[in-house]
Design a protein around this motif. Structure first.
Motif, PDB file in Angstrom:
ATOM      1  N   ASN A 174       0.062  -6.346  -8.006  1.00 50.78           N
ATOM      2  CA  ASN A 174      -0.828  -5.314  -7.984  1.00 50.78           C
ATOM      3  C   ASN A 174       0.406  -4.118  -7.989  1.00 50.78           C
ATOM      4  O   ASN A 174       0.052  -3.352  -7.178  1.00 50.78           O
TER       5      ASN A 174
ATOM      6  N   ASP B 158       0.629  -1.167   0.013  1.00 49.73           N
ATOM      7  CA  ASP B 158       0.048   0.023  -0.054  1.00 49.73           C
ATOM      8  C   ASP B 158       0.921   1.299   0.223  1.00 49.73           C
ATOM      9  O   ASP B 158       0.620   2.341   0.797  1.00 49.73           O
TER      10      ASP B 158
ATOM     11  N   ARG C 228       2.731  -5.711  -2.694  1.00 48.12           N
ATOM     12  CA  ARG C 228       1.359  -5.699  -3.282  1.00 48.12           C
ATOM     13  C   ARG C 228       0.911  -4.502  -3.249  1.00 48.12           C
ATOM     14  O   ARG C 228       1.319  -3.370  -2.235  1.00 48.12           O
ATOM     15  N   ASN C 229       0.165  -3.891  -4.010  1.00 52.19           N
ATOM     16  CA  ASN C 229      -1.041  -2.804  -4.142  1.00 52.19           C
ATOM     17  C   ASN C 229      -0.045  -1.503  -3.980  1.00 52.19           C
ATOM     18  O   ASN C 229      -0.466  -0.568  -2.846  1.00 52.19           O
ATOM     19  N   SER C 230       0.649  -1.298  -4.846  1.00 52.56           N
ATOM     20  CA  SER C 230       1.574  -0.076  -4.641  1.00 52.56           C
ATOM     21  C   SER C 230       1.869   0.552  -6.107  1.00 52.56           C
ATOM     22  O   SER C 230       1.860   0.074  -6.994  1.00 52.56           O
TER      23      SER C 230
END
Length: 729
Positions: A409, A349, A373-375
């Motif tokens: 992601n 994040d 993830r998610n970055s």
């Protein structure tokens, strides 16, 4: 020696650093000045040359405050305001005068005569520090930090030989950096660490501590941490630590943070192995439950606008206590003028943006570890230089290691990668990588040693899904054989579209790597090759034997020749990926690729029946050449016949007899005489019998022009002849 003379200039000079947010950081507090004036007016304030001077004198019983002009001697910078108290204080910053008076004027042999510092902002010199960089100020600096919340180091160089403990929460250690006060130049406050075995210079166990505009250094490189934050479990009053405008030189680790919440801004870290190290407290459970409140759990780590000079690793999150718990890391706007690694560790994040890391000869300029993830990673410039020898390039710009958990992601957008010795992007590990996208990046001279710009290794069972969209690959000097290289493995799946490859014509990948483009209209993966055409040059194919089609674009618009403008898409195979069929696609009104025509060695046909015409009212064929004529659908099961034979429909037959064939030439003369009818004549013939020819398949209007179906006309004329030949009854 005491005096009753009141000198406002002396008070302003001695307390010039006293301040609050309302009056600026280096102006006297109005409340304190008011107290001074009141004390002078009532005779409750005495002034002394130094603290030592007060200790050797009896202070009058009516005096409740004393103002010193030094610590051991007047003018040594240690002057302070003290107030009388009724017992010995438990903290440093105290002394006892020769008298034994209490605040009410009475005497007490045990508790009388005690004084404590009455300053909102204190300096180490008020506690006996010399601040010359030569004398050992460890004890005085520790006493100052232990006793106060606002510690001003302006103008001093405080030499320490042991760790300073910072335990007071919401405290601020600062100096007036590079400024001028009351016409005097002020030097930035500094802490000189003079012990190579110190381990930690400043050990901060508090919360919400601010370090601002101070200089922490060692004369030579030492294996130690300059600032160590060990943050306890949070509470509703908890605050993030902040390091602002601090310079740290010659430490192996500049800042280490164990726990949640750290903001580092406008700092300079020089000659270090690690700039900012993040870690997770061993006592905290993985999600923080039971250790932190909802109010404090959602903390962030912001490292922005700093200079990392000769710093190997700028920001690191590789702790042993579950680094995936370090979330919301923002690394932005930093500069590494001698390279290094921008970020190393697990990124969850988070966002890394706008950083510049050049002249790097480090192994990589960013390492994204397993579990990330998610970055978003955007707008960074990372790599080396090609002017000054091969020592000025890293092996890779980004090194990703999906080992057991995988990486998913992660979006790389608008970055500049390279030059590099090996691949700009290296992915090494067998766990899956999912939704890793590269959009609008520039790969500058990747793979100078022959590696592909994107290089994958260790792919055994974990699929690797990558998207490469609208990137530019400048392959000047590159010996790469493919854009994506390393393992030749069908587990590697790449969406590759709208990319530009310059100065070297190479395929996208090896033969087993799947290169594809999503086809939502077909509900399947459309496997594609990509063909580029240079102006006035020949085409080349990116890819080898993958069953698929071609997306054609212009790769080079310079030079002579027509080139390819825009592009078109051909998909090989129908929905079953039958490779004997070539399918053309066109975008529909919604912008979605829609199948139109299939072509094989036996036929060319529309994909969907009765959906499209061959030609249009303003796009006509000049002629249609065929071995056999057109064949129309005539299956009775598809027709609803009129009960009456055509010969018995007298009005239609009469109209047909009135239509005459004529010879004509086209106005746009083709040099030929033709035979036929005009659509208007057919409509007039029908109208003379009360019929509308447009209601029949014989005549149609489209685009403002009229057309006649000669197949229909000839059938009607033959029916009219039948009525003439039929015997009369």
């Amino acid at each position: 020696m005491s005096t009753s003379n009141y000198d406002i200039d002396v008070i302003l000079r001695d307390h010039i650093t006293q301040g609050d947010s309302g009056s600026g950081p280096h102006k006297p507090l109005k409340s304190q000045l008011r107290a001074y004036l009141k004390s002078v007016e009532t005779g409750t304030l005495d002034r002394y040359n130094s603290k030592v001077d007060v200790e050797n004198n009896e202070v009058r019983s009516s005096v409740l405050s004393v103002l010193t002009h030094g610590y051991t001697a007047a003018g040594d910078g240690g002057g302070a305001l003290y107030k009388r108290v009724d017992a010995e204080p438990s903290h440093p910053g105290k002394f006892r005068s020769a008298d034994r008076y209490l605040t009410d004027g009475g005497t007490d042999a045990t508790n009388g005569g005690w004084w404590e510092i009455d300053e909102r902002i204190t300096t180490p010199k008020m506690y006996g520090a010399i601040g010359d960089g030569v004398n050992d100020d460890t004890v005085a600096l520790q006493d100052c930090i232990t006793s106060g919340r606002f510690i001003d180091l302006t103008g001093g160089i405080y030499r320490i030989t042991d760790t300073i403990q910072v335990a007071v929460s919401k405290s601020k250690i600062f100096s007036a950096a590079l400024t001028t006060l009351q016409g005097f130049a002020v030097r930035q406050g500094a802490i000189l660490v003079d012990n190579p075995s110190i381990g930690i210079a400043l050990n901060c166990t508090s919360t919400g501590t601010i370090f601002e505009n101070i200089y922490i250094y060692s004369a030579a490189q030492i294996t130690a941490e300059a600032i160590h934050f060990d943050r306890s479990a949070g509470s509703s009053s908890d605050r993030d630590h902040r390091v602002i405008g601090v310079s740290i030189v010659n430490f192996s680790t500049c800042i280490k943070m164990i726990g949640r919440g750290l903001h580092v801004k406008d700092c300079q870290f020089s000659t270090a192995t690690f700039g900012v190290v993040l870690d997770w407290p061993a006592s905290w459970t993985p999600n923080g439950a039971g250790n932190d409140t909802t109010i404090t759990a959602g903390r962030s780590y912001v490292i922005t606008n700093n200079l990392f000079h000769d710093c190997d690793n700028w920001v690191t999150n590789e702790g042993t206590e579950n680094p995936q718990n370090i979330r919301s890391v923002v690394v932005s706007g930093n500069l590494g003028d001698l390279g290094g690694c921008i970020f190393r560790g697990v990124l969850v994040d988070g966002a890394i943006s706008g950083n510049i890391c050049n002249l790097s000869d480090y192994v990589y300029t960013m390492r994204i570890n397993d579990g990330s993830r998610n970055s978003a990673i955007s707008g960074n410039v990372m790599g080396g230089l090609n002017e000054g020898g091969e020592g000025n390039q890293p092996n890779h710009c980004v090194y990703m290691t999906p080992e057991t958990i995988g990486i998913k992601n992660i979006a790389f957008t608008g970055n500049v990668f390279g030059p590099t010795h090996q691949g700009s992007i290296r992915i090494d590990g067998d766990a899956a990588t999912t939704n890793i996208s590269f959009v609008g990046n520039t790969f500058q001279q990747p793979g100078l040693d022959g590696f592909s710009p994107i290089y994958l290794e260790g792919v055994v069972s974990g699929a690797k899904d990558l998207s490469l969209i609208a990137n530019t690959f400048d392959l000047t000097g590159s010996a790469a054989a493919t854009i994506i290289g390393g393992d030749n493995n069908a587990l590697i799946r790449v969406l590759y579209t709208n990319n530009s490859v310059q100065n070297n014509a190479i395929p996208v990948a090896q033969s087993n790597v799947i290169v594809y483009q999503d086809g939502p209209a077909l509900g399947m993966a459309e496997y594609v090759h990509t063909v580029y055409s240079a102006r006035g040059g020949s085409s080349w194919v990116a890819g080898d034997t993958v069953v698929g089609g071609h997306v054609v674009y212009s790769a080079d618009t310079s030079g002579p020749g027509a080139g390819i403008v825009g592009g078109y898409k051909i998909l090989a195979g129908d929905t079953t990926l039958n490779s004997t069929i070539m399918r053309l696609l066109a975008k529909d009104s919604s912008g979605v690729d829609h199948p139109t025509v299939d072509i094989t060695t036996s036929y060319m046909r529309p994909v969907f029946s009765n959906e499209m015409s061959c030609g249009s009212s303003n796009r006509l064929w000049t002629a249609v050449y065929a071995t056999n004529g057109t064949i129309q659908t005539s299956d009775e099961r598809l027709k609803d016949f009129d009960a009456r034979p055509l010969g018995e429909q007298s009005a239609v037959i009469a109209a047909a007899k009135k239509i005459s064939f004529r010879s004509y030439r086209w106005i746009d003369d083709d040099g030929k005489t033709h035979f036929g009818v005009s659509a208007q004549a057919v409509m007039e013939a029908f109208a003379s019998f009360g019929l509308d020819a447009l209601e029949y398949g014989l005549v149609r209007e489209e685009g403002g022009s009229f057309f006649v179906s000669y197949t229909e006309l000839l059938a009607l004329k033959l029916a009219a002849l039948e009525t003439d030949d039929r015997p009369a009854h």
